[in-house]
Design an enzyme around this catalytic site. Structure first.
Site, PDB file in Angstrom:
ATOM      1  N   CYS A 251       0.960  -1.195   0.128  1.00 39.57           N
ATOM      2  CA  CYS A 251      -0.073  -0.187   0.059  1.00 39.57           C
ATOM      3  C   CYS A 251       0.997   1.058  -0.008  1.00 39.57           C
ATOM      4  O   CYS A 251       1.011   1.721   1.030  1.00 39.57           O
ATOM      5  CB  CYS A 251      -0.841  -0.086   1.429  1.00 39.57           C
ATOM      6  SG  CYS A 251      -1.740  -1.488   1.277  1.00 39.57           S
ATOM      7  N   ALA A 252       1.504   1.476  -1.079  1.00 39.26           N
ATOM      8  CA  ALA A 252       2.554   2.319  -1.254  1.00 39.26           C
ATOM      9  C   ALA A 252       2.485   3.900  -1.018  1.00 39.26           C
ATOM     10  O   ALA A 252       3.167   4.541  -0.528  1.00 39.26           O
ATOM     11  CB  ALA A 252       3.329   1.998  -2.308  1.00 39.26           C
ATOM     12  N   PRO A 254       1.263   7.858  -0.429  1.00 39.18           N
ATOM     13  CA  PRO A 254       1.889   8.564  -1.223  1.00 39.18           C
ATOM     14  C   PRO A 254       3.560   8.291  -1.433  1.00 39.18           C
ATOM     15  O   PRO A 254       4.052   9.021  -2.248  1.00 39.18           O
ATOM     16  CB  PRO A 254       1.600   9.890  -0.710  1.00 39.18           C
ATOM     17  CG  PRO A 254       1.549   9.643   0.530  1.00 39.18           C
ATOM     18  CD  PRO A 254       0.990   8.370   0.876  1.00 39.18           C
ATOM     19  N   GLY A 255       4.184   7.240  -0.711  1.00 39.17           N
ATOM     20  CA  GLY A 255       5.259   6.867  -0.974  1.00 39.17           C
ATOM     21  C   GLY A 255       6.534   7.106  -0.061  1.00 39.17           C
ATOM     22  O   GLY A 255       7.526   7.060  -0.288  1.00 39.17           O
ATOM     23  N   ASP A 275      -0.395   0.195  -5.344  1.00 40.32           N
ATOM     24  CA  ASP A 275      -1.291   0.823  -4.871  1.00 40.32           C
ATOM     25  C   ASP A 275      -2.639   1.079  -5.496  1.00 40.32           C
ATOM     26  O   ASP A 275      -2.270   0.705  -7.153  1.00 40.32           O
ATOM     27  CB  ASP A 275      -1.147   2.559  -4.639  1.00 40.32           C
ATOM     28  CG  ASP A 275      -1.966   3.219  -3.810  1.00 40.32           C
ATOM     29  OD1 ASP A 275      -1.682   3.233  -2.671  1.00 40.32           O
ATOM     30  OD2 ASP A 275      -3.057   3.661  -3.939  1.00 40.32           O
ATOM     31  N   ASP A 302      -5.147  -3.892  -6.915  1.00 36.56           N
ATOM     32  CA  ASP A 302      -5.773  -4.344  -5.855  1.00 36.56           C
ATOM     33  C   ASP A 302      -4.829  -5.354  -5.130  1.00 36.56           C
ATOM     34  O   ASP A 302      -4.875  -6.150  -5.508  1.00 36.56           O
ATOM     35  CB  ASP A 302      -7.137  -5.039  -6.019  1.00 36.56           C
ATOM     36  CG  ASP A 302      -7.943  -5.337  -4.854  1.00 36.56           C
ATOM     37  OD1 ASP A 302      -7.346  -5.363  -3.682  1.00 36.56           O
ATOM     38  OD2 ASP A 302      -9.200  -5.654  -4.967  1.00 36.56           O
ATOM     39  N   ASP A 321       2.032  -1.313   4.965  1.00 36.37           N
ATOM     40  CA  ASP A 321       1.811   0.032   5.699  1.00 36.37           C
ATOM     41  C   ASP A 321       0.335   0.176   5.348  1.00 36.37           C
ATOM     42  O   ASP A 321      -0.077   0.744   4.576  1.00 36.37           O
ATOM     43  CB  ASP A 321       2.488   1.086   5.107  1.00 36.37           C
ATOM     44  CG  ASP A 321       2.187   2.434   5.793  1.00 36.37           C
ATOM     45  OD1 ASP A 321       2.215   2.213   7.259  1.00 36.37           O
ATOM     46  OD2 ASP A 321       2.107   3.392   5.567  1.00 36.37           O
ATOM     47  N   CYS A 374      -0.910   4.134  11.257  1.00 38.68           N
ATOM     48  CA  CYS A 374      -0.945   5.636  11.951  1.00 38.68           C
ATOM     49  C   CYS A 374      -1.967   5.697  12.945  1.00 38.68           C
ATOM     50  O   CYS A 374      -2.249   6.859  12.788  1.00 38.68           O
ATOM     51  CB  CYS A 374      -0.398   6.611  10.958  1.00 38.68           C
ATOM     52  SG  CYS A 374      -1.760   6.548   9.750  1.00 38.68           S
TER      53      CYS A 374
END
Length: 422
Positions: A251-252, A254-255, A275, A302, A321, A374
């Protein structure tokens, strides 16, 4: 344009249209006609109202029980915030500006209403006392502008004392932390500019303390630094990256963590960054180019169906992540707490479980999987991993940590490093 009107337009989109506050605010401030001083003022107004939205709304309802037009309501929100928190502005100036702006945006009747409400508030300041509420959960919900279910959840998970410390941290502006691109420059060189100071947690992190953002913007543009909180910077090193690794970032976008991995590998190795959305990958690709990285390949797909693209046990390092409720980064994205719900968290935990299952299938034996979020919600963190380990008994926890935001003035964060035995 009246600078308070800019703040009102941002708040209107966030509160009524459920837009992302950071995106809407950045777009509004991308205007050369607005001075830096005014941009700072607008930011303070927007952040302040969103930090204290339930509290300000409570005060308005104590002063008026009738329906209020949207713009009038928003003018009252920013005015009460100024009266309570921006004490360097004279009270008469706040009321005068609010009255004139209401007349401009609505009519004379509405402006007289706003004037009366604000004068009434100054004459009868409303105090928030626990005995006025049915229970402590309601009281803390209003005091910290936090959904009541989150108050109850955190007290159950962390206890009341820690919960209050967590909530206190959401009302403090976050420091401007960067990750040094050690592939291009050293921390020592950046510290020599006197525009940065050391952090506490992450090895490659610094706090920007320059008087303006001009130097920072130059450093970002040159790919010398990237803006990323130091809690998030702890994740990539957990993967024990080596130059011959084949790495999957599930799930990269915004990187930030993807690019951190690329930097730690000295632009070697091979990273596949996935992503779901192409437009989010565009942000990642811009960051990759800005940092001069060539070891990252992006693909829109996906990630719950990656077994359709890759063979089992393809990767020796995987970063997940995961999408989460974001309850650890509220002070940066204040709208999160007004959009989260028990139902949305249930949907996220189900998605996280599916992603973990896919990560297990694609991870080689002896490979490392790092799961991070997060959020501070244990249902998405410790309980999620506990369930995963019970299902896949050959996965062993190497390191697990929850970073509470008040300890090091960082984002709230969770990570778990696991290895696949066999």
């Amino acid at each position: 344009m009246n600078i308070r009107e800019v703040a009102i337009k941002v708040l209107e989109e966030v509160i009524y249209d459920k837009a992302y506050s950071n995106i809407v605010l950045d777009k509004a401030l991308n205007n050369d006609k607005i001075t830096q001083v005014d941009k700072n003022f607008i930011t303070m107004l927007v952040h302040g109202v969103l930090q204290n939205y339930y509290l300000l709304d409570y005060k308005i309802k104590q002063l008026n029980t009738k329906k209020i037009k949207k713009k009038v309501y928003l003018i009252l929100l920013i005015s009460l915030y100024q009266l309570d928190y921006m004490t360097k502005i004279p009270e008469y100036a706040v009321i005068s500006e609010a009255t004139n702006l209401t007349k401009q945006l609505e009519d004379n009747f509405a402006s007289k209403f706003v004037n009366a409400i604000l004068r009434n508030y100054l004459a009868n300041k409303i105090e928030i006392k626990e005995e006025k509420f049915e229970n402590k959960f309601q009281y803390l919900s209003i005091k910290y502008s936090m959904p009541e279910f989150v108050v109850r959840m955190f007290i159950k998970q962390y206890g009341e004392e820690n919960t209050i410390k967590i909530f206190d941290s959401t009302l403090i502006n976050a420091p401007l932390v960067v990750r040094v691109n050690t592939y291009k420059i050293s921390k020592k060189d950046l510290l020599a500019t006197n525009a940065y100071k050391e952090c506490n947690l992450a090895n490659d992190s610094l706090i920007y303390i320059g008087k303006t953002r001009q130097l920072l913007n130059e450093h970002v543009k040159k790919g010398l630094v990237s803006i990323q909180d130091e809690a998030g910077q702890l994740v990539a090193p957990l993967l024990e990256l080596k130059e011959n690794d084949f790495i999957l970032d599930m799930c990269a976008a915004p990187g930030s963590k993807t690019c951190h991995m690329g930097e730690l590998l000295n632009n070697k190795g091979r990273i596949i960054a996935i992503d779901l959305y192409e437009h989010r990958l565009e942000l990642l690709n811009k960051a990759v180019n800005r940092l001069g990285l060539t070891n990252i390949t992006t693909k829109a797909y996906d990630s719950t169906k990656l077994h359709e693209v890759f063979d089992k046990e393809t990767f020796n390092k995987i970063l997940l992540d995961a999408p989460c409720s974001g309850l650890g980064v509220i002070r940066r994205k204040m709208d999160i707490k007004y959009n989260v719900s028990p139902e949305s968290i249930d949907e996220l935990t189900n998605l996280q479980g599916e992603l973990l299952k896919e990560a297990y299938l694609l991870l080689k034996k002896k490979g490392i999987l790092v799961y991070s979020t997060c959020t501070l919600n244990k249902k998405e963190n410790e309980k999620q991993i506990e369930k995963f380990i019970k299902t896949y008994s050959d996965m062993k926890i190497v390191e697990e940590k929850t970073i509470l935001p008040y300890v090091n003035n960082s984002d709230g964060f969770y990570y778990c490093k696991m290895i696949k035995e066999g």
